[in-house]
Design a protein around this motif. Structure first.
Motif, PDB file in Angstrom:
ATOM      1  N   VAL A 178     -19.955  -2.629   5.222  1.00 11.60           N
ATOM      2  CA  VAL A 178     -19.156  -1.741   4.598  1.00 11.60           C
ATOM      3  C   VAL A 178     -19.581  -1.179   3.502  1.00 11.60           C
ATOM      4  N   TYR A 179     -19.720   0.074   3.312  1.00 12.92           N
ATOM      5  CA  TYR A 179     -20.382   0.847   2.260  1.00 12.92           C
ATOM      6  C   TYR A 179     -18.939   1.735   1.587  1.00 12.92           C
ATOM      7  N   PRO A 180     -18.778   1.485   0.309  1.00 10.43           N
ATOM      8  CA  PRO A 180     -17.560   1.936  -0.308  1.00 10.43           C
ATOM      9  C   PRO A 180     -17.884   3.473  -0.784  1.00 10.43           C
ATOM     10  N   GLY A 181     -16.655   4.108  -0.496  1.00  8.35           N
ATOM     11  CA  GLY A 181     -16.484   5.391  -0.800  1.00  8.35           C
ATOM     12  C   GLY A 181     -16.080   5.712  -2.304  1.00  8.35           C
ATOM     13  N   ASP A 182     -15.624   4.578  -2.952  1.00  8.20           N
ATOM     14  CA  ASP A 182     -14.948   4.865  -4.499  1.00  8.20           C
ATOM     15  C   ASP A 182     -15.287   3.180  -5.232  1.00  8.20           C
ATOM     16  N   ASP A 183     -15.118   3.102  -6.410  1.00  8.66           N
ATOM     17  CA  ASP A 183     -15.371   2.059  -7.058  1.00  8.66           C
ATOM     18  C   ASP A 183     -14.201   0.797  -7.104  1.00  8.66           C
ATOM     19  N   TYR A 184     -13.320   1.285  -6.364  1.00 10.07           N
ATOM     20  CA  TYR A 184     -12.217   0.299  -6.186  1.00 10.07           C
ATOM     21  C   TYR A 184     -12.595  -1.042  -5.436  1.00 10.07           C
ATOM     22  N   ILE A 185     -12.094  -2.159  -6.268  1.00 14.96           N
ATOM     23  CA  ILE A 185     -12.430  -3.359  -5.531  1.00 14.96           C
ATOM     24  C   ILE A 185     -10.944  -3.899  -5.223  1.00 14.96           C
ATOM     25  N   PRO A 186     -10.836  -3.938  -3.625  1.00 10.96           N
ATOM     26  CA  PRO A 186      -9.349  -4.480  -3.547  1.00 10.96           C
ATOM     27  C   PRO A 186      -9.149  -6.048  -3.819  1.00 10.96           C
ATOM     28  N   SER A 187      -7.888  -6.517  -3.750  1.00  6.90           N
ATOM     29  CA  SER A 187      -7.679  -7.893  -3.805  1.00  6.90           C
ATOM     30  C   SER A 187      -8.004  -8.604  -2.534  1.00  6.90           C
ATOM     31  N   PHE A 188      -8.009  -9.984  -2.525  1.00  6.44           N
ATOM     32  CA  PHE A 188      -8.103 -10.699  -1.234  1.00  6.44           C
ATOM     33  C   PHE A 188      -6.874 -10.386  -0.482  1.00  6.44           C
ATOM     34  N   LEU A 189      -5.537 -10.257  -1.244  1.00  6.16           N
ATOM     35  CA  LEU A 189      -4.253 -10.144  -0.673  1.00  6.16           C
ATOM     36  C   LEU A 189      -4.272  -8.637  -0.011  1.00  6.16           C
ATOM     37  N   GLU A 190      -4.850  -7.811  -0.382  1.00  8.10           N
ATOM     38  CA  GLU A 190      -4.895  -6.437   0.045  1.00  8.10           C
ATOM     39  C   GLU A 190      -5.595  -6.428   1.268  1.00  8.10           C
ATOM     40  N   LEU A 191      -6.773  -7.295   1.420  1.00 12.65           N
ATOM     41  CA  LEU A 191      -7.650  -7.137   2.519  1.00 12.65           C
ATOM     42  C   LEU A 191      -6.911  -7.938   3.620  1.00 12.65           C
ATOM     43  N   LYS A 192      -6.338  -9.174   3.324  1.00 10.32           N
ATOM     44  CA  LYS A 192      -5.682  -9.978   4.118  1.00 10.32           C
ATOM     45  C   LYS A 192      -4.449  -9.004   4.897  1.00 10.32           C
ATOM     46  N   THR A 193      -3.664  -8.454   4.012  1.00  9.10           N
ATOM     47  CA  THR A 193      -2.422  -7.886   4.766  1.00  9.10           C
ATOM     48  C   THR A 193      -3.030  -6.943   5.585  1.00  9.10           C
ATOM     49  N   LEU A 194      -3.880  -5.830   5.224  1.00  9.47           N
ATOM     50  CA  LEU A 194      -4.079  -4.678   6.050  1.00  9.47           C
ATOM     51  C   LEU A 194      -4.881  -5.310   7.132  1.00  9.47           C
ATOM     52  N   THR A 195      -5.736  -6.346   7.076  1.00 12.46           N
ATOM     53  CA  THR A 195      -6.517  -6.674   8.310  1.00 12.46           C
ATOM     54  C   THR A 195      -5.342  -7.242   9.342  1.00 12.46           C
ATOM     55  N   GLU A 196      -4.341  -8.088   8.859  1.00 14.89           N
ATOM     56  CA  GLU A 196      -3.448  -8.660   9.780  1.00 14.89           C
ATOM     57  C   GLU A 196      -2.902  -7.659  10.273  1.00 14.89           C
ATOM     58  N   LEU A 197      -2.263  -6.127   9.726  1.00 15.57           N
ATOM     59  CA  LEU A 197      -1.705  -5.206  10.076  1.00 15.57           C
ATOM     60  C   LEU A 197      -2.440  -4.578  11.364  1.00 15.57           C
ATOM     61  N   LYS A 198      -3.748  -4.413  11.186  1.00 16.54           N
ATOM     62  CA  LYS A 198      -4.574  -3.841  12.447  1.00 16.54           C
ATOM     63  C   LYS A 198      -4.795  -4.784  13.326  1.00 16.54           C
ATOM     64  N   LEU A 199      -4.766  -6.249  13.120  1.00 14.11           N
ATOM     65  CA  LEU A 199      -5.013  -7.225  14.211  1.00 14.11           C
ATOM     66  C   LEU A 199      -3.557  -6.993  15.239  1.00 14.11           C
ATOM     67  N   GLN A 200      -2.546  -6.952  14.596  1.00 13.68           N
ATOM     68  CA  GLN A 200      -1.277  -6.810  15.132  1.00 13.68           C
ATOM     69  C   GLN A 200      -0.990  -5.709  15.886  1.00 13.68           C
ATOM     70  N   ARG A 201      -1.612  -4.700  15.386  1.00 12.06           N
ATOM     71  CA  ARG A 201      -1.492  -3.500  16.106  1.00 12.06           C
ATOM     72  C   ARG A 201      -2.379  -3.338  17.416  1.00 12.06           C
ATOM     73  N   TYR A 202      -3.621  -3.722  17.215  1.00  9.68           N
ATOM     74  CA  TYR A 202      -4.504  -3.912  18.180  1.00  9.68           C
ATOM     75  C   TYR A 202      -3.858  -4.909  19.521  1.00  9.68           C
ATOM     76  N   LEU A 203      -3.405  -6.099  18.951  1.00  6.37           N
ATOM     77  CA  LEU A 203      -2.658  -6.810  20.208  1.00  6.37           C
ATOM     78  C   LEU A 203      -1.785  -6.270  20.729  1.00  6.37           C
ATOM     79  N   ARG A 204      -0.685  -5.603  19.922  1.00  7.00           N
ATOM     80  CA  ARG A 204       0.335  -5.029  20.575  1.00  7.00           C
ATOM     81  C   ARG A 204       0.009  -3.859  21.573  1.00  7.00           C
ATOM     82  N   GLN A 205      -1.165  -3.111  21.092  1.00  2.00           N
ATOM     83  CA  GLN A 205      -1.434  -2.043  22.043  1.00  2.00           C
ATOM     84  C   GLN A 205      -1.913  -2.536  23.278  1.00  2.00           C
ATOM     85  N   HIS A 206      -2.514  -3.741  23.590  1.00  4.35           N
ATOM     86  CA  HIS A 206      -3.113  -4.304  24.508  1.00  4.35           C
ATOM     87  C   HIS A 206      -2.195  -5.364  25.253  1.00  4.35           C
TER      88      HIS A 206
END
Length: 214
Positions: free
Chosen positions: A7-35
């Motif tokens: 992962v190469y960043p496009g800005d200097d922002y470092i997200p929190s672990f909570l932000e990373l966890k939350t967005l990943t879970e949303l992506k996983l849920q969307r992927y599973l639902r689509q299938h």
């Protein structure tokens, strides 16, 4: 064999672990639902020392950044295995290679302002993350580590890259919204072996979570 997503960043922002966890879970849920898979996967994370088994709890509100002698170990509740996330300092030679020339290995890839921004920022910051998945992981981990990379790229306005057979090489570098449309999607795979691998993972999950409902 282990495979990785950078992962190469496009800005200097470092997200929190909570932000990373939350967005990943949303992506996983969307992927599973689509299938058509009815499952809810919950991510956990801890920090481990690279050279021993020492482990440390993570404050989810803290930045997803750690000491270079550590790695973040991401797991899914109730699922064996996991994926490690590592920091990578980019040496001067590599930083210079992060330019529009990066697309020379991908003749069909057209440089965009978004990619140009990532090249510029990554060179300036001199840092990146990568997610490593060892062989023999369960289907849930095979899927999750790619979406962890995608989520981190999205949160940092960056890109995902891989050149070690994590997925179709011709797809990279990938913006996260593009990555999400074809990663672990049998119909979007460019090679038959990736299509079969994704299909096998989805079949395994469908059978597992269908039986858990009975």
């Amino acid at each position: 064999m282990a495979t990785t997503f950078d992962v190469y960043p496009g800005d200097d922002y470092i997200p929190s672990f909570l932000e990373l966890k939350t967005l990943t879970e949303l992506k996983l849920q969307r992927y599973l639902r689509q299938h058509g898979i009815k499952a809810k996967l919950e991510i956990s994370v801890r920090l481990n020392l690279i050279d021993n088994s020492s482990t440390q709890r993570v404050n989810l509100n803290s930045p997803a950044w750690w000491e270079e002698n550590q790695y973040a170990w991401f797991t899914l509740e109730g699922i064996a295995g996991g994926t490690g996330a590592y920091l990578l300092s980019l040496d001067e030679e590599f930083r210079q290679s992060l330019s529009s020339d990066w697309t020379s290995d991908h003749p069909g890839l057209q440089p965009t302002p978004e990619l140009a921004q990532v090249y510029t920022t990554a060179r300036s910051l001199g840092r990146s993350w990568y997610f490593r998945r060892s062989a023999g992981q369960p289907a849930e981990i095979n899927i999750a580590y790619g979406f962890l990379a995608s989520a981190l790229a999205e949160l940092t306005n960056g890109v995902v890259y891989s050149d070690d057979s994590a997925w179709d090489f011709a797809r990279f570098p990938a913006l996260p919204h593009d990555f999400d449309t074809w990663y672990m999607n049998p119909e979007a795979a460019l090679r038959s072996d990736y299509a079969k691998w994704a299909s096998d993972c989805l079949t395994s999950l469908a059978e597992k979570y269908r039986s858990s409902e009975q």
